[in-house]
Write a protein that holds these residues in place. Structure first.
Motif, short mmCIF file in Angstrom:
data_model
loop_
_atom_site.label_atom_id
_atom_site.label_comp_id
_atom_site.label_asym_id
_atom_site.label_seq_id
_atom_site.Cartn_x
_atom_site.Cartn_y
_atom_site.Cartn_z
N GLN A 5 -4.87 -13.23 -2.12
CA GLN A 5 -4.61 -13.45 -0.64
C GLN A 5 -3.30 -13.22 -1.04
O GLN A 5 -2.69 -13.15 0.63
CB GLN A 5 -4.85 -14.78 -0.21
N ILE A 6 -2.70 -13.53 -1.71
CA ILE A 6 -1.40 -13.72 -2.11
C ILE A 6 -0.59 -12.02 -1.43
O ILE A 6 0.83 -12.20 -0.64
CB ILE A 6 -0.48 -13.20 -3.45
N HIS A 7 -1.20 -10.66 -1.03
CA HIS A 7 -1.24 -9.42 -1.07
C HIS A 7 -0.86 -10.06 0.74
O HIS A 7 0.15 -9.14 1.69
CB HIS A 7 -1.89 -8.33 -1.20
N ASP A 49 -16.70 -7.81 5.68
CA ASP A 49 -16.41 -6.97 7.27
C ASP A 49 -14.90 -6.75 7.81
O ASP A 49 -14.59 -6.70 8.84
CB ASP A 49 -17.06 -7.87 8.26
N PRO A 50 -14.01 -5.42 7.20
CA PRO A 50 -12.77 -5.74 7.84
C PRO A 50 -12.41 -5.70 8.96
O PRO A 50 -11.91 -5.85 10.09
CB PRO A 50 -12.03 -4.87 6.29
N ALA A 51 -13.50 -4.59 9.50
CA ALA A 51 -13.73 -4.08 10.54
C ALA A 51 -13.15 -5.52 11.87
O ALA A 51 -12.68 -5.23 12.53
CB ALA A 51 -14.31 -3.05 11.12
N LYS A 52 -14.09 -5.86 11.69
CA LYS A 52 -14.21 -7.53 12.00
C LYS A 52 -13.55 -8.00 12.18
O LYS A 52 -12.90 -9.21 12.70
CB LYS A 52 -15.69 -7.88 12.45
N PHE A 106 2.81 -7.54 11.56
CA PHE A 106 1.86 -7.28 10.44
C PHE A 106 1.10 -6.18 11.36
O PHE A 106 0.46 -4.94 10.56
CB PHE A 106 1.22 -8.35 9.68
N ILE A 107 -0.06 -6.73 11.73
CA ILE A 107 -0.65 -6.68 12.43
C ILE A 107 -0.65 -5.58 13.09
O ILE A 107 -1.22 -4.25 13.31
CB ILE A 107 -1.54 -7.38 13.72
N ASP A 108 0.27 -5.10 13.92
CA ASP A 108 0.72 -3.94 15.22
C ASP A 108 1.20 -3.02 13.86
O ASP A 108 1.12 -2.19 14.55
CB ASP A 108 2.14 -4.55 15.64
N TYR A 109 1.81 -3.10 13.21
CA TYR A 109 2.48 -2.49 11.89
C TYR A 109 1.51 -1.68 12.20
O TYR A 109 1.01 -0.03 11.23
CB TYR A 109 2.98 -2.90 10.66
N PHE A 127 -7.22 -2.76 -2.50
CA PHE A 127 -6.77 -2.13 -1.41
C PHE A 127 -8.36 -2.63 -0.22
O PHE A 127 -7.64 -2.82 0.82
CB PHE A 127 -6.83 -0.21 -1.13
N TYR A 128 -9.01 -2.74 -1.52
CA TYR A 128 -10.90 -3.25 -0.67
C TYR A 128 -10.59 -4.60 0.09
O TYR A 128 -11.36 -5.53 0.22
CB TYR A 128 -11.69 -2.13 -1.63
N GLY A 129 -9.76 -5.53 -0.73
CA GLY A 129 -9.96 -6.73 -0.73
C GLY A 129 -8.80 -7.35 0.46
O GLY A 129 -8.07 -8.34 0.46
N ALA A 130 -7.68 -6.35 0.63
CA ALA A 130 -6.14 -7.15 1.71
C ALA A 130 -6.48 -5.72 2.98
O ALA A 130 -6.52 -4.71 2.46
CB ALA A 130 -5.15 -6.41 0.51
N PRO A 131 -5.54 -6.25 4.08
CA PRO A 131 -5.71 -5.77 4.87
C PRO A 131 -4.97 -4.92 4.79
O PRO A 131 -3.53 -3.89 5.51
CB PRO A 131 -5.36 -6.80 5.87
N TYR A 132 -3.83 -3.41 3.71
CA TYR A 132 -3.59 -2.18 3.96
C TYR A 132 -4.04 -1.26 3.24
O TYR A 132 -3.38 -0.36 2.87
CB TYR A 132 -2.81 -2.67 1.67
N GLU A 133 -4.90 -1.81 4.08
CA GLU A 133 -6.20 -0.48 3.77
C GLU A 133 -5.48 0.94 4.80
O GLU A 133 -5.88 1.84 4.41
CB GLU A 133 -7.18 -0.28 4.61
N PHE A 134 -4.46 0.11 5.40
CA PHE A 134 -3.94 2.05 6.77
C PHE A 134 -3.13 3.10 5.23
O PHE A 134 -3.13 3.68 5.64
CB PHE A 134 -2.34 1.48 7.28
#
Length: 378
Positions: free
Chosen positions: A50-52, A152-155, A177-180, A322-329
């Motif tokens: 979660q440090i990411h 369920d990262p989308a949710k 972060f969310i906007d980016y 990438f599967y556990g951090a919201p860096y999936e972009f």
């Protein structure tokens, strides 16, 4: 820009430190309503990865309120751990804890740190509740908050980001972060929408092959997580045709029959816990040649050697974390470039991730998160 952001964060932190915490109610991803004083003064990360997210919210001040963390970062993502240790040497002494569902988390040691809050991943919920851990933590004055960037990262990813923003006193940064993240995903999804009815290549994405001899082939993803990233990138995840859960297994014959146009494996530096050391080590600062050699050997397995995708070199590796951090972009952009090279010729995922580091993270960027067998990854 980064220097200015750090100065602003330092000023905000000084104001927060001088002000008393305020009682508030938050709702975690399980729907539990929780009374908590915000921002939290003493935070225990139930997953160190979660440090990411926390680092993107707090920058240079990220460890000011973290009193301990799980041992997963150093075991499952040591390259990232080294990056943070280089910048923050004192984290070597930061207390580490095991995984609650595995029974190697010491609640007594955690209590001794007097944390206000313990952040846990959603997949630990059942074990935490059935073991009575929740009641014991509550009796010790530790508030448990569940987050989810994986099941369920989308949710849940944006909700989890908002929660961490509240806990760390960084709500405005969480919104940035969310906007980016939304904007970078839209770079791909908007262009695909405008392209209309394009052909979607069939994709098989294998979860962490070569890490253990107990799983020779072929663990994959259903419609969530990496499976969803494939779909958002303009591909078709063949695992979703069979599997409804986040993860599941296909047998080798199913892969041969499916005839994927691309094969992707997830990899990381798992040298601390692998029993066979055949995984593809991609991630921060990874050696692309060594990764490519490992990837080549994995494709010599019977289920893959005859595939047209393998013969044509349409084989890739992506950083597993990438599967556990919201860096999936970042993988969404890279997958799109692999699946539709002409449509996304101008997209540079490496530049995107470098920019994200410069804008949000306190550690320097080092490439190595992807590798392909074909020249140019096409």
């Amino acid at each position: 820009m980064r220097v200015l952001n750090n100065i602003v964060l330092a000023l905000v932190a000084a104001v927060i430190a001088a002000a008393p915490a305020v009682a508030a109610e938050i709702t975690d991803v399980t729907g539990r309503k929780i009374e908590i004083e915000l921002p939290a003064k003493r935070i225990l990360l139930g997953e160190a990865r979660q440090i990411h997210i926390a680092a993107a919210l707090k920058g240079e001040l990220v460890f000011d309120t973290i009193v301990g963390w799980r041992d997963d970062l150093i075991k499952k993502d040591p390259d990232s751990y080294d990056g943070y240790r280089e910048r923050f040497p004192a984290i070597e002494k930061l207390p580490r804890f095991g995984y609650i569902p595995s029974g190697d988390f010491s609640l007594e040691a955690a209590i001794a740190l007097k944390p206000d809050v313990l952040t846990l991943n959603l997949e630990a919920q059942q074990a935490v509740e059935e073991s009575g851990f929740m009641d014991k933590a509550a009796a010790a004055g530790i508030i448990v908050v569940f987050l989810d960037f994986r099941v369920d990262p989308a949710k849940n990813s944006e909700k989890s980001l908002e929660i961490l923003g509240q806990i760390f006193g960084a709500e405005a940064r969480a919104k940035e972060f969310i906007d980016y993240r939304r904007a970078q995903i839209a770079v791909v999804t908007d262009r695909l929408a405008k392209a209309g009815a394009i052909e979607r290549p069939k994709v098989f994405i294998e979860r962490s092959p070569g890490i253990t001899g107990e799983t020779a082939c072929c663990r994959t993803f259903g419609p969530a997580n990496f499976g969803e990233m494939v779909e958002k990138s303009g591909g078709h995840n063949i695992g979703s045709d069979v599997i409804t859960a986040t993860f599941g297994d296909l047998n080798p014959e199913q892969i041969v029959v499916a005839k994927p146009d691309h094969v992707i494996v997830t990899g990381s530096n798992w040298s601390a816990e692998s029993d066979i050391n055949q995984f593809v080590s991609v991630g921060r600062g990874a050696d692309p040649q060594a990764a490519r050699e490992r990837l080549t050997r994995l494709m010599q397995r019977p289920a893959f050697a005859t595939l047209d995708a393998v013969k044509a070199g349409r084989v890739h590796a992506v950083w597993h974390q990438f599967y556990g951090a919201p860096y999936e972009f970042v993988p969404i952009q890279q997958f799109a470039k692999w699946f539709h090279p002409e449509l996304f010729a101008d997209i540079d995922p490496d530049r995107t991730f470098r920019e994200f580091h410069q804008e949000f993270l306190p550690i320097a960027y080092r490439p190595g998160y992807f590798v392909s067998l074909s020249e140019g990854g096409e």
